[in-house]
Enzyme design. Structure first.
Site, short mmCIF file in Angstrom:
data_model
loop_
_atom_site.label_atom_id
_atom_site.label_comp_id
_atom_site.label_asym_id
_atom_site.label_seq_id
_atom_site.Cartn_x
_atom_site.Cartn_y
_atom_site.Cartn_z
N ASP A 181 4.29 -37.92 28.24
CA ASP A 181 3.28 -37.91 29.30
C ASP A 181 2.30 -36.77 29.04
OD1 ASP A 181 1.81 -38.07 31.58
OD2 ASP A 181 3.51 -38.00 32.97
N HIS A 183 -0.15 -36.23 30.98
CA HIS A 183 -0.23 -35.73 32.34
C HIS A 183 -1.64 -35.28 32.71
CE1 HIS A 183 1.89 -33.92 35.89
NE2 HIS A 183 2.74 -34.84 35.58
N GLU A 207 1.47 -41.54 27.81
CA GLU A 207 1.05 -41.74 29.20
C GLU A 207 -0.15 -40.86 29.53
OE1 GLU A 207 4.20 -42.03 32.05
OE2 GLU A 207 3.13 -40.84 33.52
N GLU A 233 -0.91 -44.45 37.21
CA GLU A 233 -0.41 -43.79 38.40
C GLU A 233 -1.54 -43.27 39.27
OE1 GLU A 233 1.27 -39.57 37.52
OE2 GLU A 233 1.30 -40.65 35.64
N HIS A 283 5.35 -46.72 37.83
CA HIS A 283 5.50 -45.27 37.93
C HIS A 283 6.30 -44.98 39.19
CE1 HIS A 283 3.73 -41.25 38.97
NE2 HIS A 283 3.89 -41.08 37.67
#
Ligand SMILES: [Mg+2]
Length: 383
Positions: A181, A183, A207, A233, A283
């Site tokens: 991720d 992020h 991700e 997400e 998610h």
């Protein structure tokens, strides 16, 4: 037709927001509106929506969803959609319970009997991922996700990326798959380098390689590497998702059922994604109600691939061990075996929320805030 008598919400540890809808016959359903770091904002929206929908017919889930979406004039976004999500999920739970069937039966029935799952390792500052991955393996997981890096500057030394590659190799050496991720911590100058460096080691997916507010950057990055690109997400409806499907940049969509409009909208997004050959991996670093709701959709869609679950996640442990098993009377429904969780069988969402625990914890739960990250020069780094 039975009317909605009341809609309540409960803020509980570690950082979750549950919704309960009760009808005139005192039947009830539970939903989850968690929006990490923005609890009070969602509660404010729920205050308005709860009042608005009391007296509506509880069976008319789509009508209520469309009333919230269309007649508010201003629509979308994380706060508003998280509030709708909790109400939508609770209405599906209520309906399933009243009819005595799991929600997946109302969505067309099961297309699979168990669900592939993964869990987090490494926390916000990934270290010792080898030990953490081994612990997940012992719990029954075959795949994990971790933050690709600690906080990174807009342009940083390329050497800060070396440890990400090592961590991926460490987990893969255990025979597990690992998703990385980014992020939103990495900006374009660093993200493209990291994606290239990870590519030979075959992560399960990358991700949010860039934040979803940079669709052109994600598209270009997606064309530069063969790794599956996952995101979603921070997309809050099928309209937000549309351009990522049309431009071909996403391979694995990760809508969050507590932010994207609930069971109704997750199901619609999944069906849209299917027409672009895109997989769905919901998610869910959130609570048990969100997880059960995801599982109901996962069981009923053909393009589902893997479900995130927050059991033992660092946020849960930091809050005094309040976990997804703390608020349900039947925590065994989330047992993991050989990388899978079995299909839920009970009516509605398939879990029994322990209302006594919810009400007790809700009496004294502060609104959760994320940690702050700063670089050595004092400037903000992305969470
Ligand atoms: Mg993420």
């Amino acid at each position: 037709m039975v009317k909605i008598k009341s809609i309540e919400y409960f803020r509980v540890l570690p950082r979750w927001l549950f919704v309960k809808i009760t009808d005139e016959e005192d039947k009830y359903g539970w939903g989850e509106s968690t929006l990490e770091g923005h609890t009070e904002a969602v509660e404010g929206t729920l205050n308005a929506l709860c009042k608005r929908f009391e007296g509506y017919e509880a069976d008319n889930i789509e009508h209520i969803w469309q009333m919230a979406w269309r007649l508010g004039f201003y629509r979308g976004g994380p706060v508003f959609m998280s509030a709708i999500s909790g109400i939508d999920i609770a209405l599906w739970d209520l309906k399933g319970r009243r009819l005595g069937v799991p929600v997946y039966q109302l969505l067309g029935g099961k297309v699979r009997n168990k669900l592939s799952v993964y869990a987090w390792i490494g926390g916000d500052r990934p270290a010792d991922v080898g030990e953490a991955a081994k612990a997940r393996q012992a719990q029954g997981f075959k795949a994990v996700k971790m933050n690709a890096t600690e906080d990174v500057n807009w342009l940083d030394s390329p050497s800060v990326l070396d440890s990400s590659v090592e961590r991926l190799k460490t987990v893969k050496a255990l025979g597990m798959d690992a998703a990385l991720d980014f992020h939103g911590r990495l900006h374009k100058p660093m993200a493209k380098q990291l994606a290239k460096a990870l590519e030979p080691h075959r992560p399960l997916f990358l991700e949010e390689p860039l934040l979803s507010e940079h669709p052109e950057g994600i598209k270009r990055l997606s064309e530069q590497v063969s790794c599956p690109i996952a995101l979603g997400e921070r997309l809050y409806s099928r309209w937000d998702v549309k351009r990522f499907l049309e431009d071909g940049s996403v391979d694995v969509l990760q809508p969050d059922i507590s932010h994207c409009g609930g069971i109704s909208e997750l199901r619609r997004i999944a069906n849209m994604a299917e027409t672009y050959d895109v997989a769905i991996a919901p998610h869910c670093p959130l609570g048990p109600i969100a997880l059960a709701a995801c599982m109901q959709v996962d069981l009923s869609i053909s393009n589902f691939v893997i479900q995130e679950m927050s059991i033992g996640m660092h946020y849960n442990l930091d809050a005094g061990e309040y976990d997804i098993t703390s608020y349900v009377k039947d925590p065994k429904v989330f047992n993991v075996q050989d990388g899978y969780v079995e299909a839920l069988k009970a009516p509605g969402l398939g879990i029994e929320v322990d209302e006594e625990v919810v009400r007790r914890v809700a009496q004294n739960t502060p609104a959760w805030q994320p940690k702050e990250f700063f670089g050595p020069d004092g400037s903000i780094r992305e969470w």
